[in-house]
Enzyme design. Sequence first.
Site, PDB file in Angstrom:
ATOM      1  N   ASP A   1      10.030  -5.838  40.247  1.00  0.00           N
ATOM      2  CA  ASP A   1       8.385  -6.692  40.746  1.00  0.00           C
ATOM      3  C   ASP A   1       6.838  -5.972  41.191  1.00  0.00           C
ATOM      4  O   ASP A   1       7.112  -5.225  41.376  1.00  0.00           O
ATOM      5  CB  ASP A   1       9.384  -7.346  41.925  1.00  0.00           C
TER       6      ASP A   1
ATOM      7  N   ARG B   1     -32.947 -23.009  33.198  1.00  0.00           N
ATOM      8  CA  ARG B   1     -31.705 -23.643  33.404  1.00  0.00           C
ATOM      9  C   ARG B   1     -31.826 -24.781  34.382  1.00  0.00           C
ATOM     10  O   ARG B   1     -32.796 -24.762  35.097  1.00  0.00           O
ATOM     11  CB  ARG B   1     -30.676 -22.140  33.468  1.00  0.00           C
TER      12      ARG B   1
ATOM     13  N   HIS C   1     -19.087 -26.810  36.975  1.00  0.00           N
ATOM     14  CA  HIS C   1     -18.688 -25.965  36.070  1.00  0.00           C
ATOM     15  C   HIS C   1     -18.601 -24.761  36.579  1.00  0.00           C
ATOM     16  O   HIS C   1     -16.808 -23.972  35.773  1.00  0.00           O
ATOM     17  CB  HIS C   1     -19.308 -26.276  35.003  1.00  0.00           C
TER      18      HIS C   1
ATOM     19  N   LYS D   1     -17.277   2.684  25.857  1.00  0.00           N
ATOM     20  CA  LYS D   1     -16.621   1.715  25.794  1.00  0.00           C
ATOM     21  C   LYS D   1     -16.487   1.528  23.621  1.00  0.00           C
ATOM     22  O   LYS D   1     -15.307   0.966  24.007  1.00  0.00           O
ATOM     23  CB  LYS D   1     -16.218   0.064  26.155  1.00  0.00           C
TER      24      LYS D   1
ATOM     25  N   TYR E   1     -18.440  -8.235  36.856  1.00  0.00           N
ATOM     26  CA  TYR E   1     -16.936  -7.388  36.052  1.00  0.00           C
ATOM     27  C   TYR E   1     -16.392  -7.073  36.802  1.00  0.00           C
ATOM     28  O   TYR E   1     -15.210  -6.586  35.783  1.00  0.00           O
ATOM     29  CB  TYR E   1     -17.616  -5.669  37.170  1.00  0.00           C
TER      30      TYR E   1
ATOM     31  N   HIS F   1     -31.389  -6.752  40.388  1.00  0.00           N
ATOM     32  CA  HIS F   1     -31.462  -7.429  39.897  1.00  0.00           C
ATOM     33  C   HIS F   1     -32.036  -8.655  39.414  1.00  0.00           C
ATOM     34  O   HIS F   1     -32.134  -9.463  38.164  1.00  0.00           O
ATOM     35  CB  HIS F   1     -31.094  -6.796  38.258  1.00  0.00           C
ATOM     36  N   HIS F   2     -31.143  -9.248  39.829  1.00  0.00           N
ATOM     37  CA  HIS F   2     -30.622 -10.427  39.437  1.00  0.00           C
ATOM     38  C   HIS F   2     -32.252 -11.907  40.189  1.00  0.00           C
ATOM     39  O   HIS F   2     -31.885 -13.192  40.150  1.00  0.00           O
ATOM     40  CB  HIS F   2     -29.378 -11.916  39.769  1.00  0.00           C
TER      41      HIS F   2
ATOM     42  N   SER G   1      -6.974 -15.699  48.416  1.00  0.00           N
ATOM     43  CA  SER G   1      -5.792 -15.834  47.696  1.00  0.00           C
ATOM     44  C   SER G   1      -6.276 -14.198  46.721  1.00  0.00           C
ATOM     45  O   SER G   1      -5.459 -13.354  46.292  1.00  0.00           O
ATOM     46  CB  SER G   1      -5.863 -16.841  46.770  1.00  0.00           C
ATOM     47  N   SER G   2      -8.162 -14.445  46.711  1.00  0.00           N
ATOM     48  CA  SER G   2      -8.398 -13.447  45.388  1.00  0.00           C
ATOM     49  C   SER G   2      -7.825 -11.804  46.455  1.00  0.00           C
ATOM     50  O   SER G   2      -6.925 -10.862  45.807  1.00  0.00           O
ATOM     51  CB  SER G   2      -9.145 -12.621  45.391  1.00  0.00           C
TER      52      SER G   2
ATOM     53  N   GLU H   1     -18.667  -8.989  41.170  1.00  0.00           N
ATOM     54  CA  GLU H   1     -18.275 -10.140  40.727  1.00  0.00           C
ATOM     55  C   GLU H   1     -18.139 -10.388  39.236  1.00  0.00           C
ATOM     56  O   GLU H   1     -16.739 -10.330  38.313  1.00  0.00           O
ATOM     57  CB  GLU H   1     -18.184 -11.738  41.252  1.00  0.00           C
TER      58      GLU H   1
ATOM     59  N   TRP I   1     -23.895 -22.776  41.179  1.00  0.00           N
ATOM     60  CA  TRP I   1     -23.058 -22.010  41.804  1.00  0.00           C
ATOM     61  C   TRP I   1     -23.402 -20.335  42.437  1.00  0.00           C
ATOM     62  O   TRP I   1     -22.648 -20.574  43.471  1.00  0.00           O
ATOM     63  CB  TRP I   1     -22.583 -20.995  40.451  1.00  0.00           C
TER      64      TRP I   1
ATOM     65  N   THR J   1     -20.747   1.397  29.304  1.00  0.00           N
ATOM     66  CA  THR J   1     -19.869   0.062  28.431  1.00  0.00           C
ATOM     67  C   THR J   1     -20.537   0.676  26.608  1.00  0.00           C
ATOM     68  O   THR J   1     -19.711   0.117  26.014  1.00  0.00           O
ATOM     69  CB  THR J   1     -21.057  -1.531  28.567  1.00  0.00           C
TER      70      THR J   1
ATOM     71  N   HIS K   1     -22.785  -8.976  42.264  1.00  0.00           N
ATOM     72  CA  HIS K   1     -22.944  -8.497  40.799  1.00  0.00           C
ATOM     73  C   HIS K   1     -21.448  -7.999  40.548  1.00  0.00           C
ATOM     74  O   HIS K   1     -20.754  -8.057  38.956  1.00  0.00           O
ATOM     75  CB  HIS K   1     -23.925  -7.719  40.190  1.00  0.00           C
TER      76      HIS K   1
ATOM     77  N   SER L   1      -8.493  -3.598  25.213  1.00  0.00           N
ATOM     78  CA  SER L   1      -7.724  -1.673  24.747  1.00  0.00           C
ATOM     79  C   SER L   1      -6.419  -1.654  23.827  1.00  0.00           C
ATOM     80  O   SER L   1      -5.676  -0.403  24.242  1.00  0.00           O
ATOM     81  CB  SER L   1      -8.528  -0.694  26.227  1.00  0.00           C
TER      82      SER L   1
END
Lengths: 213, 518
Positions: free
Chosen positions: B98, B443, B69, B324, B250, B295-296, B162-163, B248, B134, B321, B246, B261
Amino acid sequence: MQSQQQNIANRRLLPRLLLVVVAMFGFGFALAPLYEAFCSAFGINGRFIAIQEGNYDVAARLVQISQVDESRSVTVQFTASRNQNIDWEFRPMENSVSVHPGEIRVVTYYAKNMTDRTVVAQAVPSIVPGQAVKYFNKIECFCFTQQTFKPGESREMPLRFVIDPHLPGKISTLTLAYTLFDTQNRQAVNEKRDVSLVSLAVRSVVPNVPQPY
Amino acid sequence: MSEHHAKPTGITRWLFTTNHKDIGTLYLWFAFIMFFIGGGMAMVIRAELLQPGMQVVDPLFFNTMTTMHGLIMVFGAVMPAMVGFANWMIPMMIGAPDMALPRMNNWSFWILPFAGTMLISTLFMEGGGPAFGWTFYAPLSTTFAPQSTDFFIFAVHLLGFSSIMGAINIIATILNMRAPGMTLMKMPLFVWTWLITAFLLIAVMPVLAGAVTMMLTDRNFGTSFFDAAGGGDPVLFQHVFWFFGHPEVYIMILPAFGIVSHIIPTFARKKLFGYASMVYAVAAIAFLSFIVWAHHMFTVGMPVAGELYFTYATIMIAVPTAVKVFNWTATMWRGSMTFETPMLWAVAFVFLFTIGGFTGLMLGMAPADFQYHDTYFVVAHFHYVLVTGAVFGIIAGAYFWLPKWTGHMYDEKLGKMHFWLSVISVNILFFPQHFLGLAGMPRRIPDYAVQFAEFNFMSSIGGFAFGLSQLLFLYVVIKCIRGGEKATDEVWDNPDGLEWTTPSPAPYHTFETAPEIK
């Protein structure tokens, strides 16, 4: 349709961006030695660079630790575990001792080779909390050398240590954990598997052998 | 200069297309399909957690579901959806005919279905699919993982290719293909957020590729990057992974910032408040994302100095943040607001994303994190920022630009119904998970103590409702493609941006001669 200038600009930009990609791929691998270096430099994760590089002179250190600090005592706990590749019995004879900093103590670990072949084993120590590593001085340790055991052989192996009185006051308990590895089994596995160029290239960057310290 | 080929029809049109609109459509459909596959897995998870005890699946399959998932939603749904928006909208927003590298664009899309198939195929292999979460921490993903893990590794490699190709294309397009007169600080915010996101992608996707490559050699070629038995360290894996992981997160949220926006100024009928500060805030968030990764992993046994540094650096992200969020609020302030469907989603995004931001602040503090670490509080936090954040942003953008893409207005009544069903059910789904986490429910577990039964029941009911509501979205999108009220070229009331100067639906080729930018 793209203009000529745009086309040229795109062609110029593409290799630069690809360079960033390749560099960052390399950076991912560079994190492995960087991590080692960082941990050693700051003495964290149980690593202490002077000990690892063999520059740590225990004798000189012992001269400095001349008096015993009887005002405090530190509990030292011992644990032992076996790596999954080794079929041995391996345990400390005492689970914990209480010592004064500066006092020399001897404890023993018991090991027995349960297999029917001669095994060369290496014990790798780890100390928790990590900040205590540089205050735990081993004068004599079975982990300094590889230990050869005949089939079924058993013996008690000594560990002689002294705790530096400079050990930060907030640390009152240390845990010393040994993990026992079968050096030949590991090498045998590697020799069998080390056929790929990728593996050889990678292994030249990261040493594969446990470093006793 | 311009030569027109006969437009191929049928399957070859899609296989060989180099048109940014076709490729954008492919990306969006791929993401939509993956969204439902990943969502189906979430339904399995919530079905098992509906009641304490084991009812629906066995624990290994449950772990496989949480793992797949996460992977499918991150790499299959959110990221491709954002790239789909980028393909469709960036050339039209900057007045380019293009993307800069159209053939590579084709390739970067067509890798995806293969990568996705390879990833999903692991479910049918002996030993099952990946079941290590994951984040695929070693040694779970190396020593103790099923054989299918090697397929997972190559799927991640392909997704990374790809990315990276997509990101390179976007950077080249934005830097080289802007219409004359469109300076960087005149670019629409969606373009800005994607430029910065693309740089994040080329910086961290190779690190992820490195991490899985090290896993691969540890698994198959006798290296010991993450194996303590050979002088490696499993904690190193966490550092490498989160150095990618991390930024990722963002990568997934910044384009959503860009979409919102655009929507809020349109329906507040005001210019976006603080354009320049918005750009600088995104750049600041992107920079900070590189220096907060640990921090993870506050609980791995870091020295106090490390805990303090990563706490302070993490809390610092709240500043840009907040800039924004305040700017979006200030844009709405005294605006002539109307609440068409895209605006509803955008306002919900601002409100609910901010809740996720606040729980992020709680988790960012090392001493508090020791309590929350690996509990459902974390699950609640990242679903607030990713579902009510990134996914709501995507849905808002889809409603906003659907009339431009299809030439038809979507069904406003059904769109609003979709919104209200989703926004209510998503809160029933994720809000109780905060309480579960604070009460100590870990979890990634298929069974739990009975004290957690009520909130889990609520959460599962919310989950089923949220999942079903998305079928309504599928219906609205298909209905809009097939017909509906004809959309005007502007679609909305005097919207800002070059894309609204093109006809609706947007013709196959736009801006073959560059527009004038005033």
